[in-house]
Design an enzyme around this catalytic site. Structure first.
Site: not given
Ligand code: NAP
Length: 514
Positions: A34, A216, A304, A345, A460
């Protein structure tokens, strides 16, 4: 062949030297220089930096983007002509020149290219939105007949991506070299699907600082996480639908599992705004394009319920437990256009408890069970465990929510203050108590846990919660939330691929990311 191009902001030849080496090491096929970032754009600096990039063995793309097209070059068109001409003479393989022209000075393409072998990319950009004059832009590109045509714009919603994907698909069929991408997080799939759709290249950054466009993905992620080398025109597509989606570990888990089992699949993040209409629009767009080979979706917060509603709308097949829970976390799309949904689940949680406590399904009948929480996860467990005949009591901060859930599924509700009377064999935490950063919080005191109890924490992160520490100290069975998380993903993998899930690898991926 789709190239992986890594852009480098060339502020000076000296600064660029290190970045060019990093880009080559990161696996660039093409290094985009660039040159519009050059603070002192001398002929020497341009020559030096092109020579440096050529030495890596990568192909070199020279760009000097004008500020009126979203670049950093503020000088005259005459100055830009000189920089680009110098880059071409120094041996750039490709040069990128805007498709649009500024009224006060045409860029001299013939003079820039001369008699060299350098290939011409004509590009156009919209950093705000999917351009309203899309057809006009494409017509101009077609008329200009460059070696490679490029279009980039900002996706403000997931469905904005399909203009780029459709165009790439049509260019692929006509065997034209094309680059198309939608910028921004909602546009990520256009970058990840570029290889599947035979784009000339896809851009990836060295890191956030070197990113030259929003959204990006890093070169490391595109190669390692998003399976750049394995993707091909027939690769089956999977993804996680969420809002936000950036934190999701699902792409890492599923792509690692695909790689481990040599399954020809790619799993991508899909940022979809919460409303049902957005969800429905996205699914319709995929289903109308069988050439994208969408075969499965993981669905998470806040979609969901939308997934269940969508399946009801189209009369799709819905697993009975998912319907009872009121939430679908897995959607399967068959080759013949059928769409079905289920919820992994609950079975994931049940398997975690059964494996951890060495229980069979019959052992839950009459089992005194305390569930903390009355949100989505608690609901899935209340539905599943009452279905197996467990004696469930729901404890929740907001008592009315516990009472409502209990009434719906014929179990008990108790206020949090009643924890002192806790008399359960199975304790399950379905609240966010204990989750990072509040790791010292716990839904019960240490004294509530007795030897022989089974304690399951759905949290978790961290893996070892305060609740599980209390359980171990008291001689109770302690089961962590990661096992449930991996189990639900493993069940999805099996539904997606028809193969056994490599659970050890999947667990390892999550542990590394935690
Ligand atoms: P949710 O629908 O938002 O429900 C959150 C529950 O936590 C509610 O019952 C809420 O009580 C309670 N709560 C939140 N902050 C509290 C506090 N300071 N004190 C007492 N109670 C509190 O969330 P969800 O989707 O059910 O998820 C719940 C937890 O499950 C998550 O935090 C996550 O750790 C875990 N999870 C695990 C997995 C896995 O695979 N292992 C998957 C998803 C989620 P109120 O009703 O009073 O607000």
């Amino acid at each position: 062949m789709t190239y992986l191009a890594i852009p480098i902001k060339v502020e000076s030849a000296a600064v660029a030297q290190d970045l060019i080496a990093q880009a080559a090491q990161a696996g660039a096929d093409i290094i985009e220089l660039r040159l519009d970032y050059l603070t002192i754009p001398t002929a020497d600096a341009v020559r030096q930096v092109v020579a440096e990039a050529r030495q890596t063995g990568c192909k070199v793309l020279a760009t000097c983007r004008a500020d009126w097209e979203g670049g950093s070059f503020k000088g005259s068109e005459k100055g830009r002509n000189a920089i680009l001409k110098q880059a071409v003479r120094a041996g750039a393989d490709y040069v990128d020149i805007e498709s649009a022209c500024r009224a006060d000075g045409e860029i001299q393409i013939e003079s820039i290219l001369g008699k060299t072998e350098t290939k011409l990319i004509r590009s156009n950009h919209d950093f705000n939105e999917l351009p309203g004059d899309w057809d006009k832009r494409l017509a101009r590109l077609a008329q200009q007949q460059p070696d490679i045509a490029k279009i980039a714009y900002k996706a403000n919603k997931i469905t904005d991506c399909f203009a780029a994907l459709d165009w790439l698909h049509s260019q692929q069929q006509q065997k034209h070299s094309a680059i198309a991408m939608a910028m921004g997080e909602a546009g990520t799939i256009t970058r990840l699907l570029a290889k599947k759709l035979g784009a000339f290249l896809t851009f990836a950054s060295l890191g956030d600082e070197q990113a030259t466009a929003p959204g990006q993905v890093t070169a490391k992620d595109i190669r390692q996480l998003y399976r750049f080398d394995a993707v091909n025109a027939q690769t089956k597509l999977f993804g996680v639908v969420a809002c936000p989606v950036g934190h999701s570990m699902s792409p890492a888990i599923h792509n690692a599992a695909f790689a481990e089992t040599d399954f020809d699949g790619l799993y991508v993040p899909l940022l979809v705004a919460p409303h049902f209409s957005e969800f429905q629009g996205m699914i319709h767009a995929f289903c109308r394009r069988q050439w994208l080979h969408l075969r499965g979706l993981s669905v998470t917060i806040p979609h969901k319920e939308n997934a269940l509603r969508y399946l009801q709308t189209i009369n799709g097949k819905i697993d009975s437990l998912a319907a009872k829970i009121g939430a679908v976390n897995t959607m399967i799309f068959s080759e013949n256009g059928e769409v079905s949904g289920c919820n992994t689940d609950y079975p994931g949680a049940l398997k975690a408890i059964m494996d951890g406590a060495k229980m069979g399904q019959g052992d839950f009948k009459g089992l005194p069970t305390a569930i903390f929480g009355a949100g989505g996860v608690a609901r899935a467990l209340v539905v599943g465990l009452t279905d197996l005949g467990a004696n469930v009591t729901i404890y929740n901060r907001t008592a009315e929510k516990a009472e409502k859930l209990a009434a719906e599924f014929g179990c008990e509700a108790a206020p949090l203050e009643a924890i002192g009377d806790l008399d359960a064999k199975l304790i399950i935490n379905c609240t966010s108590l204990g989750m990072t950063p509040n790791t010292n919080q716990c839904c019960v005191g240490a004294e509530a846990i007795k030897p022989g109890m089974i304690v399951f924490d759905t949290v978790y992160n961290p893996l070892q919660t305060q609740l599980l520490n209390y359980a171990r100290a008291a001689g109770a069975v302690a089961i962590d939330g990661l096992t449930m998380f991996v189990n639900q993903a493993a069940l999805q993998f099996e539904l997606f691929t028809g193969q056994n899930a490599p659970t050890d690898i999947m667990r390892q991926v999550v542990l590394e990311r935690l």
